[in-house]
Design an enzyme around this catalytic site. Structure first.
Site, PDB file in Angstrom:
ATOM      1  N   ASP A   1      16.654  26.454 -40.119  1.00 23.23           N
ATOM      2  CA  ASP A   1      17.659  25.471 -40.513  1.00 23.23           C
ATOM      3  C   ASP A   1      17.675  24.337 -39.489  1.00 23.23           C
ATOM      4  O   ASP A   1      18.117  24.519 -38.351  1.00 23.23           O
ATOM      5  CB  ASP A   1      19.038  26.135 -40.608  1.00 23.23           C
TER       6      ASP A   1
ATOM      7  N   ASP B   1      21.109  23.376 -37.882  1.00 26.23           N
ATOM      8  CA  ASP B   1      21.582  24.387 -36.920  1.00 26.23           C
ATOM      9  C   ASP B   1      20.769  24.350 -35.632  1.00 26.23           C
ATOM     10  O   ASP B   1      21.311  24.482 -34.539  1.00 26.23           O
ATOM     11  CB  ASP B   1      21.500  25.792 -37.536  1.00 26.23           C
TER      12      ASP B   1
HETATM   13  C1  PRP Z   1      19.055  20.352 -45.013  1.00 21.53           C
HETATM   14  C2  PRP Z   1      18.144  19.183 -44.715  1.00 21.53           C
HETATM   15  C3  PRP Z   1      18.104  18.434 -46.021  1.00 21.53           C
HETATM   16  C4  PRP Z   1      18.248  19.535 -47.026  1.00 21.53           C
HETATM   17  C5  PRP Z   1      16.909  19.783 -47.645  1.00 21.53           C
HETATM   18  O1  PRP Z   1      20.365  19.972 -44.964  1.00 21.53           O
HETATM   19  O2  PRP Z   1      18.563  18.403 -43.649  1.00 21.53           O
HETATM   20  O3  PRP Z   1      19.140  17.483 -46.146  1.00 21.53           O
HETATM   21  O4  PRP Z   1      18.655  20.717 -46.326  1.00 21.53           O
HETATM   22  O5  PRP Z   1      17.004  20.665 -48.701  1.00 21.53           O
HETATM   23  P1  PRP Z   1      16.719  20.231 -50.200  1.00 21.53           P
HETATM   24  O6  PRP Z   1      15.467  19.442 -50.170  1.00 21.53           O
HETATM   25  O7  PRP Z   1      16.597  21.536 -50.917  1.00 21.53           O
HETATM   26  O8  PRP Z   1      17.881  19.406 -50.687  1.00 21.53           O
HETATM   27  P2  PRP Z   1      21.549  21.045 -45.111  1.00 21.53           P
HETATM   28  O9  PRP Z   1      22.018  21.112 -46.527  1.00 21.53           O
HETATM   29  O10 PRP Z   1      21.122  22.338 -44.479  1.00 21.53           O
HETATM   30  O11 PRP Z   1      22.727  20.377 -44.302  1.00 21.53           O
HETATM   31  P3  PRP Z   1      22.838  20.066 -42.737  1.00 21.53           P
HETATM   32  O12 PRP Z   1      21.841  18.988 -42.440  1.00 21.53           O
HETATM   33  O13 PRP Z   1      24.251  19.597 -42.615  1.00 21.53           O
HETATM   34  O14 PRP Z   1      22.577  21.332 -41.966  1.00 21.53           O
HETATM   35  N1  URA Z   2      16.912  22.869 -44.907  1.00 23.73           N
HETATM   36  C1  URA Z   2      16.521  23.243 -43.668  1.00 23.73           C
HETATM   37  O1  URA Z   2      17.160  22.865 -42.673  1.00 23.73           O
HETATM   38  N2  URA Z   2      15.449  24.037 -43.549  1.00 23.73           N
HETATM   39  C2  URA Z   2      14.740  24.473 -44.596  1.00 23.73           C
HETATM   40  O2  URA Z   2      13.759  25.194 -44.408  1.00 23.73           O
HETATM   41  C3  URA Z   2      15.152  24.072 -45.880  1.00 23.73           C
HETATM   42  C4  URA Z   2      16.240  23.265 -46.000  1.00 23.73           C
END
Ligand code: PRP
Ligand code: URA
Length: 209
Positions: free
Chosen positions: A200, A203
């Site tokens: 992630d 995170d």
């Molecule tokens: C992550 C990343 C993208 C998204 C990608 O964000 O930064 O924005 O997931 O996934 P997708 O292509 O399936 O839409 P996240 O939703 O984890 O939020 P965060 O950046 O606040 O941790």
């Molecule tokens: N968002 C993330 O941060 N990591 C992944 O692997 C997919 C979605």
């Protein structure tokens, strides 16, 4: 596939390997994200238009080329896109910056919007979207559509990791958008995470897990 530029330069590959390693802590992870972003931005701005202007060097009059054309805006998808902004600003320090808050619903994997603040003149700017992860592609697709609804005409997307399905989805929805990334990984797992990926990204950038 979208128009995809995969920047497999050794410096980028090395920094991405640091990101992949689960023993890499938030400080080093942030540094790698920022540095890769600068390198990707270098390539994404390769086609910026130039205009000749007459100047004087200490020796002679000459024509010199300067960047012209529409002004730029960086639009960052919160949260993880924040980690890329400074790296892009290193190269285009006068760009205005917009923020779109999107998170993926953990069950449906659909993007949910919770925040938006864009430069008031966004429709007259060329836009570079930054988000390190293209998993399903849903967040990027939503952000691109959002900007098009505001009248933005020229959009590029700088990301770090993608998978074939996200690139295909972006191509289907927004074939005009060029994507710059460091690597295309194999697949998504059952929870929508990129495999092998980096985990992630939000995170790991912010130390929230
Ligand atoms: C992550 C990343 C993208 C998204 C990608 O964000 O930064 O924005 O997931 O996934 P997708 O292509 O399936 O839409 P996240 O939703 O984890 O939020 P965060 O950046 O606040 O941790
Ligand atoms: N968002 C993330 O941060 N990591 C992944 O692997 C997919 C979605």
């Amino acid at each position: 596939m979208a128009q995809v530029h995969v920047m497999d330069h050794p410096l980028i590959v090395h920094k991405l390997s640091l990101m992949r390693d689960k023993s890499t802590g938030p400080k080093e992870f942030r540094e790698a994200v920022e540095e890769i972003s600068t390198l990707l931005c270098y390539e994404a701005t390769r086609d910026l238009p130039l205009k000749e202007v007459e100047i004087e060097t200490p020796i002679a009059r000459t024509k010199a080329s300067f960047i012209s054309g529409k002004k730029l805006a960086i639009v960052c998808i919160l949260r993880a896109g924040l980690g890329m902004v400074d790296g892009v600003l290193d190269l285009i320090p006068n760009a205005k910056i917009g923020h779109i808050g999107l998170y993926r619903d953990p069950d449906t994997l659909q993007p949910v919007e919770y925040y938006c603040k864009l430069p008031t003149d966004i429709s007259s700017r060329d836009v570079i979207i930054v988000d390190p992860m293209l998993a399903t592609g849903g967040s990027a697709i939503a952000a691109i559509q959002f900007l098009k609804n505001y009248g933005v005409q020229n959009i590029k997307l700088i990301s770090i990791l993608a998978v074939p399905e996200s690139l295909q989805a972006i191509q289907e929805e927004h074939p005009d958008v060029e994507v710059y990334c460091a690597a295309i990984d194999e697949k998504l797992n059952s929870k929508g995470y990129i495999v092998p990926g980096v985990g992630d990204a939000g995170d790991r950038l912010f130390g929230t897990k």
